[in-house]
Design a protein around this motif. Sequence first.
Motif, PDB file in Angstrom:
ATOM      1  N   ALA A  32       0.893  -1.262   0.147  1.00 15.86           N
ATOM      2  CA  ALA A  32      -0.054  -0.043   0.113  1.00 15.86           C
ATOM      3  C   ALA A  32       0.883   1.125  -0.094  1.00 15.86           C
ATOM      4  CB  ALA A  32      -0.923  -0.080   1.100  1.00 15.86           C
ATOM      5  N   ALA A  33       1.992   1.093   0.694  1.00 15.89           N
ATOM      6  CA  ALA A  33       2.749   2.278   0.482  1.00 15.89           C
ATOM      7  C   ALA A  33       4.456   1.759   1.139  1.00 15.89           C
ATOM      8  CB  ALA A  33       2.496   3.198   1.937  1.00 15.89           C
ATOM      9  N   MET A  34       5.154   2.731   0.758  1.00 18.30           N
ATOM     10  CA  MET A  34       6.491   2.524   1.096  1.00 18.30           C
ATOM     11  C   MET A  34       7.109   3.906   1.876  1.00 18.30           C
ATOM     12  SD  MET A  34       8.094   0.159  -1.596  1.00 18.30           S
ATOM     13  CE  MET A  34       9.788  -0.284  -0.770  1.00 18.30           C
ATOM     14  N   GLY A  35       8.224   3.487   2.876  1.00 17.38           N
ATOM     15  CA  GLY A  35       8.390   4.781   3.615  1.00 17.38           C
ATOM     16  C   GLY A  35      10.045   4.703   4.088  1.00 17.38           C
ATOM     17  N   TRP A  36      10.450   5.865   4.447  1.00 18.78           N
ATOM     18  CA  TRP A  36      11.699   5.958   4.817  1.00 18.78           C
ATOM     19  C   TRP A  36      11.637   6.504   6.322  1.00 18.78           C
ATOM     20  CZ3 TRP A  36      15.984   4.445   2.115  1.00 18.78           C
ATOM     21  CH2 TRP A  36      15.790   4.259   0.753  1.00 18.78           C
ATOM     22  N   PHE A  37      12.616   5.671   7.215  1.00 20.52           N
ATOM     23  CA  PHE A  37      12.492   5.988   8.544  1.00 20.52           C
ATOM     24  C   PHE A  37      14.046   6.300   8.733  1.00 20.52           C
ATOM     25  CE2 PHE A  37       8.436   5.251  10.371  1.00 20.52           C
ATOM     26  CZ  PHE A  37       7.691   4.645   9.427  1.00 20.52           C
ATOM     27  N   ALA A  92      22.214   9.604  10.387  1.00 23.46           N
ATOM     28  CA  ALA A  92      21.424   8.518  11.004  1.00 23.46           C
ATOM     29  C   ALA A  92      21.692   7.362  10.178  1.00 23.46           C
ATOM     30  CB  ALA A  92      19.862   9.106  11.038  1.00 23.46           C
ATOM     31  N   VAL A  93      21.158   6.332  10.521  1.00 23.09           N
ATOM     32  CA  VAL A  93      20.756   5.112   9.820  1.00 23.09           C
ATOM     33  C   VAL A  93      19.508   5.187   9.234  1.00 23.09           C
ATOM     34  CG1 VAL A  93      20.671   2.535   9.599  1.00 23.09           C
ATOM     35  CG2 VAL A  93      22.287   3.743  11.167  1.00 23.09           C
ATOM     36  N   TYR A  94      19.500   5.162   7.621  1.00 22.53           N
ATOM     37  CA  TYR A  94      18.214   5.248   7.161  1.00 22.53           C
ATOM     38  C   TYR A  94      17.579   3.849   6.749  1.00 22.53           C
ATOM     39  CZ  TYR A  94      18.443  10.349   7.007  1.00 22.53           C
ATOM     40  OH  TYR A  94      18.574  11.719   7.367  1.00 22.53           O
ATOM     41  N   TYR A  95      16.369   3.758   7.003  1.00 21.36           N
ATOM     42  CA  TYR A  95      15.787   2.407   6.808  1.00 21.36           C
ATOM     43  C   TYR A  95      14.528   2.564   5.642  1.00 21.36           C
ATOM     44  CZ  TYR A  95      18.138   0.835  11.063  1.00 21.36           C
ATOM     45  OH  TYR A  95      18.877   0.290  11.996  1.00 21.36           O
ATOM     46  N   CYS A  96      14.512   1.796   4.799  1.00 22.40           N
ATOM     47  CA  CYS A  96      13.146   1.903   4.168  1.00 22.40           C
ATOM     48  C   CYS A  96      12.082   0.616   4.478  1.00 22.40           C
ATOM     49  CB  CYS A  96      13.508   1.613   2.580  1.00 22.40           C
ATOM     50  SG  CYS A  96      13.907  -0.029   1.996  1.00 22.40           S
ATOM     51  N   ALA A  97      11.053   0.840   4.350  1.00 20.05           N
ATOM     52  CA  ALA A  97       9.978  -0.087   4.736  1.00 20.05           C
ATOM     53  C   ALA A  97       8.664   0.031   3.840  1.00 20.05           C
ATOM     54  CB  ALA A  97       9.607   0.268   6.375  1.00 20.05           C
ATOM     55  N   ALA A  98       7.936  -1.237   3.846  1.00 14.13           N
ATOM     56  CA  ALA A  98       6.787  -1.603   3.090  1.00 14.13           C
ATOM     57  C   ALA A  98       5.852  -1.814   4.222  1.00 14.13           C
ATOM     58  CB  ALA A  98       7.261  -2.492   2.062  1.00 14.13           C
ATOM     59  N   ALA A  99       4.539  -1.166   3.616  1.00 14.51           N
ATOM     60  CA  ALA A  99       3.362  -1.602   4.418  1.00 14.51           C
ATOM     61  C   ALA A  99       2.304  -2.396   3.246  1.00 14.51           C
ATOM     62  CB  ALA A  99       2.720  -0.132   5.009  1.00 14.51           C
ATOM     63  N   ARG A 100       1.779  -3.655   3.770  1.00 18.59           N
ATOM     64  CA  ARG A 100       0.828  -4.076   3.030  1.00 18.59           C
ATOM     65  C   ARG A 100      -0.567  -3.416   3.122  1.00 18.59           C
ATOM     66  NH1 ARG A 100       1.494 -10.254   4.676  1.00 18.59           N
ATOM     67  NH2 ARG A 100       1.875  -9.172   6.733  1.00 18.59           N
ATOM     68  N   SER A 101      -0.886  -2.806   4.243  1.00 13.92           N
ATOM     69  CA  SER A 101      -2.003  -2.268   4.386  1.00 13.92           C
ATOM     70  C   SER A 101      -1.937  -1.015   5.295  1.00 13.92           C
ATOM     71  CB  SER A 101      -3.155  -3.185   4.907  1.00 13.92           C
ATOM     72  OG  SER A 101      -4.375  -2.682   5.303  1.00 13.92           O
ATOM     73  N   LEU A 102      -2.580  -0.181   5.063  1.00 14.71           N
ATOM     74  CA  LEU A 102      -2.682   1.261   5.941  1.00 14.71           C
ATOM     75  C   LEU A 102      -4.087   1.216   6.718  1.00 14.71           C
ATOM     76  CD1 LEU A 102      -1.138   3.786   3.537  1.00 14.71           C
ATOM     77  CD2 LEU A 102      -0.090   2.753   5.443  1.00 14.71           C
ATOM     78  N   ILE A 103      -4.787   0.235   6.555  1.00 14.91           N
ATOM     79  CA  ILE A 103      -6.187   0.247   7.356  1.00 14.91           C
ATOM     80  C   ILE A 103      -5.908   0.476   8.786  1.00 14.91           C
ATOM     81  CG2 ILE A 103      -8.389  -1.036   7.713  1.00 14.91           C
ATOM     82  CD1 ILE A 103      -8.141  -2.094   4.618  1.00 14.91           C
ATOM     83  N   GLY A 104      -6.504   1.242   9.416  1.00 10.57           N
ATOM     84  CA  GLY A 104      -6.530   1.468  10.684  1.00 10.57           C
ATOM     85  C   GLY A 104      -5.218   1.930  11.364  1.00 10.57           C
ATOM     86  N   HIS A 105      -4.398   2.454  10.261  1.00  9.25           N
ATOM     87  CA  HIS A 105      -2.987   2.905  10.819  1.00  9.25           C
ATOM     88  C   HIS A 105      -2.736   4.161   9.837  1.00  9.25           C
ATOM     89  CE1 HIS A 105      -2.285  -0.440  13.237  1.00  9.25           C
ATOM     90  NE2 HIS A 105      -2.534  -1.162  12.200  1.00  9.25           N
ATOM     91  N   THR A 106      -1.855   4.965  10.372  1.00  7.79           N
ATOM     92  CA  THR A 106      -1.419   6.194   9.682  1.00  7.79           C
ATOM     93  C   THR A 106       0.097   5.780   9.242  1.00  7.79           C
ATOM     94  OG1 THR A 106      -0.396   8.452   9.909  1.00  7.79           O
ATOM     95  CG2 THR A 106      -0.471   7.129  12.067  1.00  7.79           C
ATOM     96  N   LEU A 107       0.306   6.305   8.143  1.00  9.04           N
ATOM     97  CA  LEU A 107       1.749   5.805   7.348  1.00  9.04           C
ATOM     98  C   LEU A 107       2.772   6.724   7.999  1.00  9.04           C
ATOM     99  CD1 LEU A 107       2.267   8.529   5.625  1.00  9.04           C
ATOM    100  CD2 LEU A 107       1.057   7.196   3.684  1.00  9.04           C
ATOM    101  N   TYR A 108       2.503   7.566   8.934  1.00 11.38           N
ATOM    102  CA  TYR A 108       3.356   8.409   9.697  1.00 11.38           C
ATOM    103  C   TYR A 108       4.190   7.290  10.787  1.00 11.38           C
ATOM    104  CZ  TYR A 108       1.927  12.493   7.459  1.00 11.38           C
ATOM    105  OH  TYR A 108       1.653  13.354   6.431  1.00 11.38           O
ATOM    106  N   ALA A 109       3.304   6.337  11.035  1.00  9.40           N
ATOM    107  CA  ALA A 109       3.727   5.580  12.094  1.00  9.40           C
ATOM    108  C   ALA A 109       4.551   4.295  11.905  1.00  9.40           C
ATOM    109  CB  ALA A 109       2.710   5.174  13.203  1.00  9.40           C
ATOM    110  N   GLN A 110       5.266   3.598  12.667  1.00 12.61           N
ATOM    111  CA  GLN A 110       6.030   2.396  12.171  1.00 12.61           C
ATOM    112  C   GLN A 110       5.115   1.237  12.139  1.00 12.61           C
ATOM    113  OE1 GLN A 110      10.075   1.703  14.139  1.00 12.61           O
ATOM    114  NE2 GLN A 110       9.797   3.740  15.104  1.00 12.61           N
TER     115      GLN A 110
END
Length: 126
Positions: A32-37, A92-110
């Motif tokens: 659903a989304a991918m992000g950087w932390f 910092a150490v930069y990580y990429c991450a993938a989310a299968r679903s954002l239902i019930g969550h915000t993509l700003y959170a881990q």
Amino acid sequence: QVQLVESGGGLVQAGGSLRLSCAASGRTSSSAAMGWFRQAPGKEREFVAAITWRVGSTYYADSVKGRFTCSRDTAKNTLYLQMNSLKPEDTAVYYCAAARSLIGHTLYAQRPYDSWGQGTQVTVSS
């Protein structure tokens, strides 16, 4: 699940630029989304940027708005983070991450992100 491999980190002077890449393999079409932390020494991991995989809507932390650009190439299954005007506090150490679903969550959170890369170090010298 999705396998993620980051690259592009390194040492740069303040004011410089770096581009991080995150190569994804596996079921990327179901993301659903991918992000950087990022995580600096002695600090908690924090949100940097994210993009919805199909539509390409982008979201940024206030600390990087106007300096960082998150993008993706769906044909190459690759996520990017273009970082300009880097500051020492971006170290910092930069990580990429993938989310299968954002239902019930915000993509700003881990929490919605269920696949993570191993991280790449970014060091900005003053």
